[in-house]
Design a protein around this motif. Structure first.
Motif, PDB file in Angstrom:
ATOM      1  N   PRO A  16      71.341  67.592   3.554  1.00  0.00           N
ATOM      2  CA  PRO A  16      72.421  68.542   3.845  1.00  0.00           C
ATOM      3  C   PRO A  16      72.318  69.173   5.236  1.00  0.00           C
ATOM      4  O   PRO A  16      71.210  69.351   5.750  1.00  0.00           O
ATOM      5  N   HIS A  17      73.471  69.486   5.821  1.00  0.00           N
ATOM      6  CA  HIS A  17      73.474  70.247   7.067  1.00  0.00           C
ATOM      7  C   HIS A  17      74.348  71.483   6.899  1.00  0.00           C
ATOM      8  O   HIS A  17      74.858  71.751   5.808  1.00  0.00           O
ATOM      9  N   ILE A  18      74.538  72.215   7.987  1.00  0.00           N
ATOM     10  CA  ILE A  18      75.184  73.524   7.881  1.00  0.00           C
ATOM     11  C   ILE A  18      76.639  73.395   7.381  1.00  0.00           C
ATOM     12  O   ILE A  18      77.159  74.303   6.728  1.00  0.00           O
ATOM     13  N   GLY A  19      77.293  72.261   7.651  1.00  0.00           N
ATOM     14  CA  GLY A  19      78.656  72.038   7.161  1.00  0.00           C
ATOM     15  C   GLY A  19      78.695  72.031   5.635  1.00  0.00           C
ATOM     16  O   GLY A  19      79.569  72.641   5.012  1.00  0.00           O
ATOM     17  N   HIS A  20      77.741  71.341   5.031  1.00  0.00           N
ATOM     18  CA  HIS A  20      77.676  71.317   3.561  1.00  0.00           C
ATOM     19  C   HIS A  20      77.376  72.720   3.026  1.00  0.00           C
ATOM     20  O   HIS A  20      77.960  73.163   2.030  1.00  0.00           O
ATOM     21  N   ALA A  21      76.475  73.403   3.730  1.00  0.00           N
ATOM     22  CA  ALA A  21      76.117  74.761   3.284  1.00  0.00           C
ATOM     23  C   ALA A  21      77.346  75.675   3.361  1.00  0.00           C
ATOM     24  O   ALA A  21      77.560  76.518   2.491  1.00  0.00           O
ATOM     25  N   TYR A  22      78.152  75.482   4.385  1.00  0.00           N
ATOM     26  CA  TYR A  22      79.344  76.323   4.576  1.00  0.00           C
ATOM     27  C   TYR A  22      80.272  76.238   3.366  1.00  0.00           C
ATOM     28  O   TYR A  22      80.648  77.261   2.779  1.00  0.00           O
ATOM     29  N   THR A  23      80.635  75.016   2.981  1.00  0.00           N
ATOM     30  CA  THR A  23      81.553  74.863   1.836  1.00  0.00           C
ATOM     31  C   THR A  23      80.940  75.470   0.580  1.00  0.00           C
ATOM     32  O   THR A  23      81.610  76.159  -0.197  1.00  0.00           O
ATOM     33  N   THR A  24      79.658  75.211   0.393  1.00  0.00           N
ATOM     34  CA  THR A  24      79.001  75.658  -0.839  1.00  0.00           C
ATOM     35  C   THR A  24      78.911  77.186  -0.866  1.00  0.00           C
ATOM     36  O   THR A  24      79.134  77.818  -1.904  1.00  0.00           O
ATOM     37  N   ILE A  25      78.621  77.775   0.291  1.00  0.00           N
ATOM     38  CA  ILE A  25      78.542  79.241   0.372  1.00  0.00           C
ATOM     39  C   ILE A  25      79.926  79.858   0.131  1.00  0.00           C
ATOM     40  O   ILE A  25      80.046  80.875  -0.564  1.00  0.00           O
ATOM     41  N   LEU A  26      80.954  79.234   0.679  1.00  0.00           N
ATOM     42  CA  LEU A  26      82.321  79.752   0.436  1.00  0.00           C
ATOM     43  C   LEU A  26      82.635  79.759  -1.060  1.00  0.00           C
ATOM     44  O   LEU A  26      83.205  80.717  -1.589  1.00  0.00           O
ATOM     45  N   CYS A  27      82.261  78.678  -1.731  1.00  0.00           N
ATOM     46  CA  CYS A  27      82.531  78.596  -3.180  1.00  0.00           C
ATOM     47  C   CYS A  27      81.730  79.654  -3.930  1.00  0.00           C
ATOM     48  O   CYS A  27      82.241  80.313  -4.843  1.00  0.00           O
ATOM     49  N   GLY A 259      86.536  70.266   3.049  1.00  0.00           N
ATOM     50  CA  GLY A 259      86.680  70.255   4.506  1.00  0.00           C
ATOM     51  C   GLY A 259      87.923  69.451   4.841  1.00  0.00           C
ATOM     52  O   GLY A 259      88.390  68.639   4.040  1.00  0.00           O
ATOM     53  N   LYS A 260      88.438  69.639   6.053  1.00  0.00           N
ATOM     54  CA  LYS A 260      89.706  68.981   6.399  1.00  0.00           C
ATOM     55  C   LYS A 260      89.584  67.456   6.420  1.00  0.00           C
ATOM     56  O   LYS A 260      90.584  66.760   6.325  1.00  0.00           O
ATOM     57  N   ASP A 261      88.344  66.954   6.530  1.00  0.00           N
ATOM     58  CA  ASP A 261      88.141  65.507   6.551  1.00  0.00           C
ATOM     59  C   ASP A 261      88.540  64.834   5.247  1.00  0.00           C
ATOM     60  O   ASP A 261      88.836  63.651   5.232  1.00  0.00           O
ATOM     61  N   ILE A 262      88.519  65.566   4.157  1.00  0.00           N
ATOM     62  CA  ILE A 262      88.773  64.902   2.877  1.00  0.00           C
ATOM     63  C   ILE A 262      89.984  65.505   2.160  1.00  0.00           C
ATOM     64  O   ILE A 262      90.110  65.405   0.951  1.00  0.00           O
ATOM     65  N   LEU A 263      90.863  66.095   2.962  1.00  0.00           N
ATOM     66  CA  LEU A 263      92.064  66.697   2.365  1.00  0.00           C
ATOM     67  C   LEU A 263      92.948  65.640   1.703  1.00  0.00           C
ATOM     68  O   LEU A 263      93.431  65.819   0.589  1.00  0.00           O
ATOM     69  N   ARG A 264      93.158  64.524   2.415  1.00  0.00           N
ATOM     70  CA  ARG A 264      94.089  63.520   1.900  1.00  0.00           C
ATOM     71  C   ARG A 264      93.685  63.038   0.496  1.00  0.00           C
ATOM     72  O   ARG A 264      94.514  62.858  -0.379  1.00  0.00           O
ATOM     73  N   PHE A 265      92.384  62.850   0.304  1.00  0.00           N
ATOM     74  CA  PHE A 265      91.911  62.365  -1.003  1.00  0.00           C
ATOM     75  C   PHE A 265      92.228  63.381  -2.106  1.00  0.00           C
ATOM     76  O   PHE A 265      92.549  63.018  -3.222  1.00  0.00           O
ATOM     77  N   HIS A 266      92.099  64.664  -1.732  1.00  0.00           N
ATOM     78  CA  HIS A 266      92.310  65.712  -2.732  1.00  0.00           C
ATOM     79  C   HIS A 266      93.775  66.072  -2.918  1.00  0.00           C
ATOM     80  O   HIS A 266      94.175  66.523  -3.979  1.00  0.00           O
ATOM     81  N   ALA A 267      94.547  65.912  -1.852  1.00  0.00           N
ATOM     82  CA  ALA A 267      95.935  66.378  -1.910  1.00  0.00           C
ATOM     83  C   ALA A 267      96.897  65.252  -2.275  1.00  0.00           C
ATOM     84  O   ALA A 267      98.046  65.515  -2.605  1.00  0.00           O
ATOM     85  N   ILE A 268      96.435  64.012  -2.212  1.00  0.00           N
ATOM     86  CA  ILE A 268      97.326  62.896  -2.563  1.00  0.00           C
ATOM     87  C   ILE A 268      96.759  62.089  -3.740  1.00  0.00           C
ATOM     88  O   ILE A 268      97.338  62.051  -4.817  1.00  0.00           O
ATOM     89  N   TYR A 269      95.594  61.494  -3.532  1.00  0.00           N
ATOM     90  CA  TYR A 269      95.064  60.624  -4.599  1.00  0.00           C
ATOM     91  C   TYR A 269      94.765  61.419  -5.876  1.00  0.00           C
ATOM     92  O   TYR A 269      95.117  61.012  -6.973  1.00  0.00           O
ATOM     93  N   GLY A 303      73.310  63.315  15.491  1.00  0.00           N
ATOM     94  CA  GLY A 303      72.083  64.038  15.798  1.00  0.00           C
ATOM     95  C   GLY A 303      72.366  65.443  16.286  1.00  0.00           C
ATOM     96  O   GLY A 303      71.529  66.051  16.945  1.00  0.00           O
ATOM     97  N   ASN A 304      73.552  65.981  16.014  1.00  0.00           N
ATOM     98  CA  ASN A 304      73.861  67.332  16.491  1.00  0.00           C
ATOM     99  C   ASN A 304      73.936  68.328  15.336  1.00  0.00           C
ATOM    100  O   ASN A 304      74.624  69.322  15.430  1.00  0.00           O
ATOM    101  N   VAL A 305      73.227  68.021  14.259  1.00  0.00           N
ATOM    102  CA  VAL A 305      73.343  68.889  13.089  1.00  0.00           C
ATOM    103  C   VAL A 305      72.371  70.065  13.143  1.00  0.00           C
ATOM    104  O   VAL A 305      71.363  70.019  13.833  1.00  0.00           O
ATOM    105  N   ILE A 306      72.737  71.093  12.394  1.00  0.00           N
ATOM    106  CA  ILE A 306      71.835  72.217  12.224  1.00  0.00           C
ATOM    107  C   ILE A 306      71.462  72.254  10.757  1.00  0.00           C
ATOM    108  O   ILE A 306      72.327  72.149   9.879  1.00  0.00           O
ATOM    109  N   ASN A 307      70.168  72.361  10.506  1.00  0.00           N
ATOM    110  CA  ASN A 307      69.703  72.368   9.134  1.00  0.00           C
ATOM    111  C   ASN A 307      69.800  73.799   8.588  1.00  0.00           C
ATOM    112  O   ASN A 307      69.206  74.724   9.140  1.00  0.00           O
ATOM    113  N   PRO A 308      70.547  73.980   7.485  1.00  0.00           N
ATOM    114  CA  PRO A 308      70.730  75.338   6.956  1.00  0.00           C
ATOM    115  C   PRO A 308      69.405  75.995   6.562  1.00  0.00           C
ATOM    116  O   PRO A 308      69.279  77.219   6.618  1.00  0.00           O
TER     117      PRO A 308
END
Ligand code: ME8
Length: 637
Positions: A16-27, A259-269, A303-308
């Motif tokens: 996991p990186h900080i992006g994954h932590a972000y969604t999980t923390i929001l939830c 995240g906005k990367d997977i909106l289409r899967f959630h909003a259409i499929y 290689g530009n990730v930040i580890n939460p």
């Protein structure tokens, strides 16, 4: 009614990186807020463990795929545990009950006539696990979502009749305009649907790592497409299609955070799959932006990730949560910047909030031995009205997923408190024997902090609990203090160490790779001595596909590439192309490489061959890549 919220289930191709932590923390924040309000709320998270991407990652590390998935899935889970994420379900797509449910869903769709057998011809992005038509690609080759090179794919496949549901889907969005938030994200989805939905390929037969299609279809060579498998993980833990305890009723109030990367899967499929299964559709899809660095999405392959974990160890989970939620308006991209985190923590958490508590404790101790009492607030009525108005507005901001606004507004009440202290100068009032007025002011300030502590619980739960302890209140005081606009009339305060000590200097080493010059490649443009064909034939040159590219530490020029040569296996080759290619775009590129060159170490990194590239006079390198799709491992002569 019970609310049901979900994080995406994360791929186990990397930690996991900080992006994954972000969604999980929001939830987690949203769940904690609901609980505070007295609602029941169930949170699901988990891991997405099938598909070609995971198969390739395990292959790359030479590990059994399931063992690899086990390890990464438990890394995600222990990270969430260490952050006290209050999840109720942790689904893994390799769990048996899940595959039973997925097969059942496939059967229902098949029996309904929503699935038919056909032939897929198009391009596939392994990184996004997504099919594309030539029309959708960039330069007819690259993935429009991540920019990586796609592979042509021709295979027999089962298709889901997406097109059949086009009108119903548009109708649903018309009738439920607030499903997707922020609203502008909805417009992208509507445009996409209005452009026409093609039927979706929902099986794969060119690799094996997935759930087999059910026996009713009687076609062993197909496995279920990873996105159909993954989306169903939102309902299989609730007992859909399997014998887990049935809690499907909570799905009628579902909110998906993505995240906005997977909106289409959630909003259409996903809504269409649910229509086919005759299940309720989601109440909300909350779509957030990306954490980026230098304008590029944070991702492990770059290689530009930040580890939460690093952030939490350096600053604590409260400061990390506060920064992630406060820094960026929900839905927008944000740069993760340590300096900004320190500035926010010092100005907002230490100065505004922490210092307010210190002032309250200091004066209450000095004047009233920490026991403050008053029921007459008449001279503070304007301030009280203002605070009440702000507190009343907060629910709207949280329920409409604008948590940064929620915090911005909340901080106004701390400012009112700080300003009131300066304005009424209790030390002066004491000099004039106005201890009743001072008590009123201090009780008012304690009330502000008490309301603040409650409203902050979803965002900074640890500090909020400490604050509540210092004020002698509990979460049960919520109804009393928030929904009724009440003021408590007495507090038995307790002194505690500073909530947020000032951060004097950065505590985290910058993760950015160091840019130190090196000199490892010698490019000559002189004509070389003549060789005969026999000599040339000694070179074993093959076509390979880049499956991973990373920077070599301490080098601005070198990349280390993992290249798949088919039957000849995966090799690691160091190449001096770092300045000319973006790492994230190299993955999946075909290259030609000499593979019988004696292995050597370059800057301590093993290189098992040499990639062919053209060099221009000014030293620019251009990879030699087959123009058309060539089989990996094939000979170049
Ligand atoms: O897409 N900034 O999994 P995934 C903010 N398995 N959020 C980010 C981020 C970034 N830079 N990078 C990742 C998958 N995320 C599928 C999901 S759901 C049925 C299947 C967060 O591991 C964000 O929530 O690639 C994004 O949507 C998700 O992680 C993608 O995680």
């Amino acid at each position: 009614m019970t609310k049901y919220i979900t994080t995406p289930i994360y791929y186990v191709n990397d930690i996991p990186h900080i992006g994954h932590a972000y969604t999980t923390i929001l939830c987690d924040m949203f769940k904690k807020y609901q609980i505070l309000k007295g609602n029941e709320c169930i949170l699901l998270t988990g891991t997405d463990e099938h598909g070609q991407k995971i198969e390739n990652s395990a292959k790359l590390k030479n590990i059994d795929i399931k063992a690899y998935a086990d390890e990464i899935s438990s890394t995600f889970r222990s990270l969430w545990d260490s952050f006290d994420i209050a999840y109720d379900y942790y689904v893994r797509t390799t769990d048996d009950y899940h595959s039973v449910g997925v097969k059942r869903a496939f059967e229902i769709m098949f029996e309904k006539g929503d699935i038919y057998k056909g032939y897929y011809e198009g391009n596939y992005c392994i990184s996004c696990e997504t099919f594309f038509t030539k029309r959708q690609l960039v330069d007819e080759l690259h993935c429009p979502d991540c920019g990586k090179r796609t592979s042509p794919l021709k295979e027999e496949s089962y298709f889901f009749r997406l097109s059949k549901y086009e009108d119903r889907l548009l109708e649903w969005y018309k009738e439920n305009p607030n499903v997707i938030l922020p609203l502008h994200k909805k417009n992208e989805v509507i445009k996409f649907i209005e452009n026409g939905l093609s039927d979706l390929s929902i099986t794969r037969s060119t690799f094996k790592w997935g759930i087999e299609i059910p026996s009713c279809v009687n076609d062993e060579k197909h496995i279920i497409y990873v996105w159909l498998d993954a989306l169903l993980s939102y309902i299989t833990p609730l007992g859909f299609g399997n014998d887990k305890p049935n809690r499907m009723e909570i799905f009628s109030d579902a909110t998906h955070f993505v995240g906005k990367d997977i909106l289409r899967f959630h909003a259409i499929y996903w809504p269409v799959f649910l229509m086919s299964l005759e299940l309720p559709l989601p109440k909300h899809i909350f779509v957030h932006g990306w954490w980026i660095r230098d304008g590029i999405k944070m991702s492990k392959s770059i290689g530009n990730v930040i580890n939460p974990k690093d952030v939490a160890e350096a600053y604590g989970t409260d400061i990390m949560r506060y920064f992630l939620i406060r820094e960026v308006p929900f839905g927008q991209d944000g740069d993760f910047n340590q300096k900004a985190l320190i500035e926010r923590s010092n100005a907002e958490l230490s100065d505004s909030l922490g210092n307010l508590l210190n002032r309250l404790l200091g004066m209450s101790e000095k004047y009233f031995n920490l026991k403050i009492k008053s029921s007459n607030f008449s001279y503070l009525q304007n301030e009280i009205n203002e605070v009440e108005k702000i507190i009343d507005s907060l629910d709207f901001y949280m329920e409409n997923m604008t948590p940064n606004r929620y915090l911005e507004e909340l901080w106004k009440i701390f400012n009112i408190a700080n300003i009131s202290i300066t304005k009424y100068a209790p030390w002066e009032m004491m000099k004039h024997n106005k201890s009743d007025e001072v008590a009123s002011l201090l009780v008012f300030i304690a009330n502000i902090l008490a309301k603040g502590a409650l409203m902050l619980y979803p965002i900074i739960p640890n500090a909020s609990s400490k604050l509540m302890n210092a004020l002698g209140i509990t979460k049960d005081d919520f109804t009393n203090l928030i929904t009724k606009n009440n003021l408590l009339t007495s507090f038995a305060l307790e002194k505690i160490p500073p909530l947020f000590p000032k951060i004097e200097s950065p505590k985290m080493q910058d993760n950015v790779l160091k840019n130190l010059p090196t000199n490892t490649q010698n490019i000559t443009k002189d004509l070389k001595e003549e060789v005969n064909i026999k000599q040339f034939e000694k070179l074993d040159i093959r076509v390979g596909r880049v499956i991973e590219a990373k920077n070599v530490e301490n080098s601005t020029k070198l990349l280390v590439l993992k290249i798949d040569f088919g039957n000849l296996g995966v090799r690691q080759i160091v190449s001096g192309i770092a300045k000319f290619y973006k790492i994230e775009l190299l993955e999946n590129t075909l290259v030609c490489a000499i593979i019988n060159l004696k292995p050597s170490k370059i800057l301590g990194v093993l290189s098992e061959g040499m990639i062919l590239s053209a060099s221009s006079e000014d030293g620019k390198l251009t990879l030699i890549s087959p123009k058309d799709e060539a089989e990996v491992g094939s000979k170049v002569s």
